[in-house]
Scaffold this motif. Structure first.
Motif, PDB file in Angstrom:
ATOM      1  N   GLY A   1      33.871  36.068  47.747  1.00 61.41           N
ATOM      2  CA  GLY A   1      34.021  36.638  49.084  1.00 61.41           C
ATOM      3  C   GLY A   1      35.352  37.371  49.077  1.00 61.41           C
ATOM      4  O   GLY A   1      35.659  38.128  48.153  1.00 61.41           O
ATOM      5  N   PHE A   2      36.163  37.125  50.090  1.00 61.40           N
ATOM      6  CA  PHE A   2      37.554  37.610  50.045  1.00 61.40           C
ATOM      7  C   PHE A   2      38.503  36.413  50.079  1.00 61.40           C
ATOM      8  O   PHE A   2      39.563  36.474  50.698  1.00 61.40           O
ATOM      9  CB  PHE A   2      37.844  38.578  51.195  1.00 61.40           C
ATOM     10  CG  PHE A   2      37.550  40.014  50.862  1.00 61.40           C
ATOM     11  CD1 PHE A   2      38.045  40.608  49.700  1.00 61.40           C
ATOM     12  CD2 PHE A   2      36.794  40.801  51.712  1.00 61.40           C
ATOM     13  CE1 PHE A   2      37.770  41.942  49.397  1.00 61.40           C
ATOM     14  CE2 PHE A   2      36.524  42.134  51.419  1.00 61.40           C
ATOM     15  CZ  PHE A   2      37.006  42.704  50.258  1.00 61.40           C
TER      16      PHE A   2
ATOM     17  N   ASP B   1      31.291  38.818  53.667  1.00 66.74           N
ATOM     18  CA  ASP B   1      32.549  39.311  54.227  1.00 66.74           C
ATOM     19  C   ASP B   1      32.433  40.713  54.811  1.00 66.74           C
ATOM     20  O   ASP B   1      31.417  41.405  54.631  1.00 66.74           O
ATOM     21  CB  ASP B   1      33.649  39.283  53.145  1.00 66.74           C
ATOM     22  CG  ASP B   1      33.162  39.800  51.788  1.00 66.74           C
ATOM     23  OD1 ASP B   1      32.139  40.510  51.749  1.00 66.74           O
ATOM     24  OD2 ASP B   1      33.796  39.504  50.773  1.00 66.74           O
TER      25      ASP B   1
ATOM     26  N   GLY C   1      29.871  37.655  43.743  1.00 70.43           N
ATOM     27  CA  GLY C   1      30.487  38.299  42.587  1.00 70.43           C
ATOM     28  C   GLY C   1      31.838  37.640  42.359  1.00 70.43           C
ATOM     29  O   GLY C   1      32.113  36.565  42.904  1.00 70.43           O
ATOM     30  N   ILE C   2      32.668  38.281  41.583  1.00 72.07           N
ATOM     31  CA  ILE C   2      34.024  37.752  41.384  1.00 72.07           C
ATOM     32  C   ILE C   2      34.993  38.929  41.388  1.00 72.07           C
ATOM     33  O   ILE C   2      34.721  39.978  40.792  1.00 72.07           O
ATOM     34  CB  ILE C   2      34.128  36.913  40.074  1.00 72.07           C
ATOM     35  CG1 ILE C   2      35.532  36.309  39.902  1.00 72.07           C
ATOM     36  CG2 ILE C   2      33.728  37.729  38.853  1.00 72.07           C
ATOM     37  CD1 ILE C   2      35.646  35.290  38.762  1.00 72.07           C
TER      38      ILE C   2
ATOM     39  N   HIS D   1      38.659  35.952  43.044  1.00 71.86           N
ATOM     40  CA  HIS D   1      38.170  35.554  44.372  1.00 71.86           C
ATOM     41  C   HIS D   1      36.644  35.566  44.460  1.00 71.86           C
ATOM     42  O   HIS D   1      35.969  36.271  43.711  1.00 71.86           O
ATOM     43  CB  HIS D   1      38.780  36.425  45.484  1.00 71.86           C
ATOM     44  CG  HIS D   1      38.332  37.849  45.541  1.00 71.86           C
ATOM     45  ND1 HIS D   1      39.153  38.878  45.940  1.00 71.86           N
ATOM     46  CD2 HIS D   1      37.127  38.448  45.290  1.00 71.86           C
ATOM     47  CE1 HIS D   1      38.491  40.013  45.937  1.00 71.86           C
ATOM     48  NE2 HIS D   1      37.261  39.787  45.537  1.00 71.86           N
TER      49      HIS D   1
ATOM     50  N   ALA E   1      30.064  46.769  43.187  1.00 72.70           N
ATOM     51  CA  ALA E   1      29.326  47.529  42.177  1.00 72.70           C
ATOM     52  C   ALA E   1      28.447  46.608  41.322  1.00 72.70           C
ATOM     53  O   ALA E   1      27.347  46.988  40.900  1.00 72.70           O
ATOM     54  CB  ALA E   1      30.313  48.293  41.297  1.00 72.70           C
ATOM     55  N   THR E   2      28.921  45.399  41.077  1.00 71.43           N
ATOM     56  CA  THR E   2      28.184  44.473  40.208  1.00 71.43           C
ATOM     57  C   THR E   2      26.792  44.168  40.747  1.00 71.43           C
ATOM     58  O   THR E   2      25.840  44.051  39.969  1.00 71.43           O
ATOM     59  CB  THR E   2      28.973  43.147  40.061  1.00 71.43           C
ATOM     60  OG1 THR E   2      30.328  43.456  39.758  1.00 71.43           O
ATOM     61  CG2 THR E   2      28.383  42.255  38.995  1.00 71.43           C
TER      62      THR E   2
ATOM     63  N   LYS F   1      36.337  41.732  33.404  1.00 75.04           N
ATOM     64  CA  LYS F   1      36.346  40.448  34.114  1.00 75.04           C
ATOM     65  C   LYS F   1      36.192  39.244  33.178  1.00 75.04           C
ATOM     66  O   LYS F   1      36.079  38.104  33.653  1.00 75.04           O
ATOM     67  CB  LYS F   1      35.243  40.432  35.176  1.00 75.04           C
ATOM     68  CG  LYS F   1      35.561  41.313  36.376  1.00 75.04           C
ATOM     69  CD  LYS F   1      34.503  41.194  37.429  1.00 75.04           C
ATOM     70  CE  LYS F   1      34.844  42.108  38.614  1.00 75.04           C
ATOM     71  NZ  LYS F   1      33.662  42.297  39.483  1.00 75.04           N
TER      72      LYS F   1
ATOM     73  N   GLN G   1      41.666  47.259  43.357  1.00 74.77           N
ATOM     74  CA  GLN G   1      40.308  47.203  42.802  1.00 74.77           C
ATOM     75  C   GLN G   1      39.303  47.951  43.676  1.00 74.77           C
ATOM     76  O   GLN G   1      38.417  48.638  43.167  1.00 74.77           O
ATOM     77  CB  GLN G   1      39.859  45.738  42.640  1.00 74.77           C
ATOM     78  CG  GLN G   1      38.501  45.605  41.942  1.00 74.77           C
ATOM     79  CD  GLN G   1      37.907  44.197  42.039  1.00 74.77           C
ATOM     80  OE1 GLN G   1      38.578  43.239  42.378  1.00 74.77           O
ATOM     81  NE2 GLN G   1      36.627  44.093  41.747  1.00 74.77           N
ATOM     82  N   ASN G   2      39.430  47.824  44.988  1.00 72.03           N
ATOM     83  CA  ASN G   2      38.414  48.381  45.886  1.00 72.03           C
ATOM     84  C   ASN G   2      38.819  49.716  46.509  1.00 72.03           C
ATOM     85  O   ASN G   2      38.063  50.277  47.301  1.00 72.03           O
ATOM     86  CB  ASN G   2      38.090  47.361  46.996  1.00 72.03           C
ATOM     87  CG  ASN G   2      37.370  46.128  46.441  1.00 72.03           C
ATOM     88  OD1 ASN G   2      36.996  46.097  45.274  1.00 72.03           O
ATOM     89  ND2 ASN G   2      37.183  45.125  47.262  1.00 72.03           N
TER      90      ASN G   2
ATOM     91  N   TYR H   1      31.032  46.921  54.700  1.00 68.18           N
ATOM     92  CA  TYR H   1      30.009  46.172  53.962  1.00 68.18           C
ATOM     93  C   TYR H   1      28.662  46.206  54.678  1.00 68.18           C
ATOM     94  O   TYR H   1      27.618  46.088  54.049  1.00 68.18           O
ATOM     95  CB  TYR H   1      30.486  44.752  53.691  1.00 68.18           C
ATOM     96  CG  TYR H   1      31.511  44.700  52.567  1.00 68.18           C
ATOM     97  CD1 TYR H   1      31.684  45.783  51.704  1.00 68.18           C
ATOM     98  CD2 TYR H   1      32.294  43.579  52.355  1.00 68.18           C
ATOM     99  CE1 TYR H   1      32.610  45.746  50.671  1.00 68.18           C
ATOM    100  CE2 TYR H   1      33.220  43.533  51.325  1.00 68.18           C
ATOM    101  CZ  TYR H   1      33.375  44.618  50.488  1.00 68.18           C
ATOM    102  OH  TYR H   1      34.284  44.582  49.460  1.00 68.18           O
TER     103      TYR H   1
HETATM  104  C1  GLP Z   1      34.870  42.585  46.791  1.00 68.98           C
HETATM  105  C2  GLP Z   1      33.991  41.573  47.492  1.00 68.98           C
HETATM  106  C3  GLP Z   1      33.565  40.485  46.552  1.00 68.98           C
HETATM  107  C4  GLP Z   1      33.034  41.064  45.264  1.00 68.98           C
HETATM  108  C5  GLP Z   1      34.093  41.898  44.614  1.00 68.98           C
HETATM  109  C6  GLP Z   1      33.690  42.430  43.268  1.00 68.98           C
HETATM  110  O1  GLP Z   1      36.159  42.122  46.642  1.00 68.98           O
HETATM  111  N1  GLP Z   1      34.640  40.985  48.615  1.00 68.98           N
HETATM  112  O2  GLP Z   1      32.576  39.706  47.182  1.00 68.98           O
HETATM  113  O3  GLP Z   1      32.654  40.030  44.404  1.00 68.98           O
HETATM  114  O4  GLP Z   1      34.365  42.963  45.519  1.00 68.98           O
HETATM  115  O5  GLP Z   1      33.349  43.765  43.331  1.00 68.98           O
HETATM  116  P1  GLP Z   1      32.767  44.588  42.099  1.00 68.98           P
HETATM  117  O6  GLP Z   1      31.422  44.055  41.851  1.00 68.98           O
HETATM  118  O7  GLP Z   1      32.749  46.001  42.606  1.00 68.98           O
HETATM  119  O8  GLP Z   1      33.690  44.370  40.950  1.00 68.98           O
END
Ligand code: GLP
Length: 276
Positions: free
Chosen positions: A154-155, A81, A146-147, A152, A52-53, A216, A178-179, A94
């Motif tokens: 990536g993953f 990833d 992102g984070i 993390h 989302a970021t 975050k 989270q996802n 992705y």
């Molecule tokens: C996943 C991806 C990361 C990304 C993270 C953050 O875990 N593998 O690369 O940084 O999501 O996602 P969001 O931006 O939705 O918080």
């Protein structure tokens, strides 16, 4: 001669933190840095991220493509990833994210866009080929990351080796929670993903991290100002030759050195074109 080389190398090594007032401003600045890279080197190799970021980063790039003629026709891209077991037409994959949020709306040649194949029958071979393809393209010039809530990139979940290369990682329950929204619940989430390693990310010429939102703030401060440690793989950016961390106010609230970060952004000549 040796002296000159050392000068060139040391000049490049720096990590910078830029705080922007809002999530929108942070995303716009990130997009401007990517756009400047594409304009400077039209056949650049971009490392791309999902989540989302980064969505507003991609909408800004799409707008720049339409309004300013930002040209991606010669660019190559490699995503960080992909989930194991998802094909590119699965809405949670992705590849699907990248097509729908960026690639379908700009003039990049899709054959030059790379996302690991989560359906590969030989996953190990897929990981190796992904690394080889990055090398074959001449390496990544600008990597966007992102984070995750567990720190993390990536993953690369906690305790990933800081030297790791593209491989399969078991996802952290924190990440699954989270996802999960993208899949309609944690039970429907894949449990494993192919991810560039921390070492792969560290090989990029420049690495641009975008983090926004209060949720975050703590983990971002750990990554940027805490120890370099495998528990928070985003802290690897402290080891990167040219890392830029862009955050909004909400995400900056736990940073201790912000006076210095603001001062640097406002006075460093290389940021002049990016200040309002
Ligand atoms: C996943 C991806 C990361 C990304 C993270 C953050 O875990 N593998 O690369 O940084 O999501 O996602 P969001 O931006 O939705 O918080």
């Amino acid at each position: 001669m040796i002296f000159l080389n050392i000068q060139r190398i040391t000049k490049k090594y720096i990590m910078e933190v830029i705080i922007q007032p809002t999530r929108e401003a942070a995303a716009l600045l990130t997009a401007k840095i990517i756009a400047a890279e594409v304009r400077k080197n039209p056949s650049t190799v971009l490392g791309l991220a999902t989540g989302a970021t980064v969505e507003p980063v991609y909408s800004n790039l799409i707008e720049m493509h339409h309004k300013e003629g930002l040209d991606f026709s010669l660019c190559k891209s490699f995503n960080l990833d992909e989930y194991v077991g998802l094909s590119g037409d699965h809405p949670g994959s992705y590849r699907y994210f990248m097509n729908s949020h960026l690639f379908d709306h700009i003039n990049i040649d899709k054959r030059n866009t790379h996302v690991p194949n989560g359906m590969a029958s030989d996953i190990e071979a897929e990981c190796l080929q992904y690394e080889e393809a990055i090398w074959g393209a001449g390496g990544i010039s600008l990597q966007l990351v992102g984070i995750g809530m567990d720190g993390h990139i990536g993953f690369n979940e906690p305790m990933s080796s800081m030297q790791s290369r593209t491989r399969v990682k078991q996802l952290n329950p924190v990440t699954i929670r989270q996802n999960a929204g993208y899949f309609g619940g944690p039970d429907k989430m894949p449990r494993r993903a192919i991810t560039m390693g921390v070492g792969t990310i560290l090989d990029s010429e420049r690495c641009l991290m975008l983090a926004t939102g209060a949720a975050k703030a703590e983990i971002l401060a750990e990554a940027v100002e805490g120890p370099f440690c495998a528990r928070v793989t985003a802290s690897a950016l402290q080891w990167h030759r040219r890392a830029i961390v862009i955050v909004d106010e909400a995400c900056a609230s736990h940073l201790k050195n912000r006076e210095y970060y603001d001062w640097s952004f406002n006075h460093e000549p290389h940021w002049a074109a990016f200040r309002n």
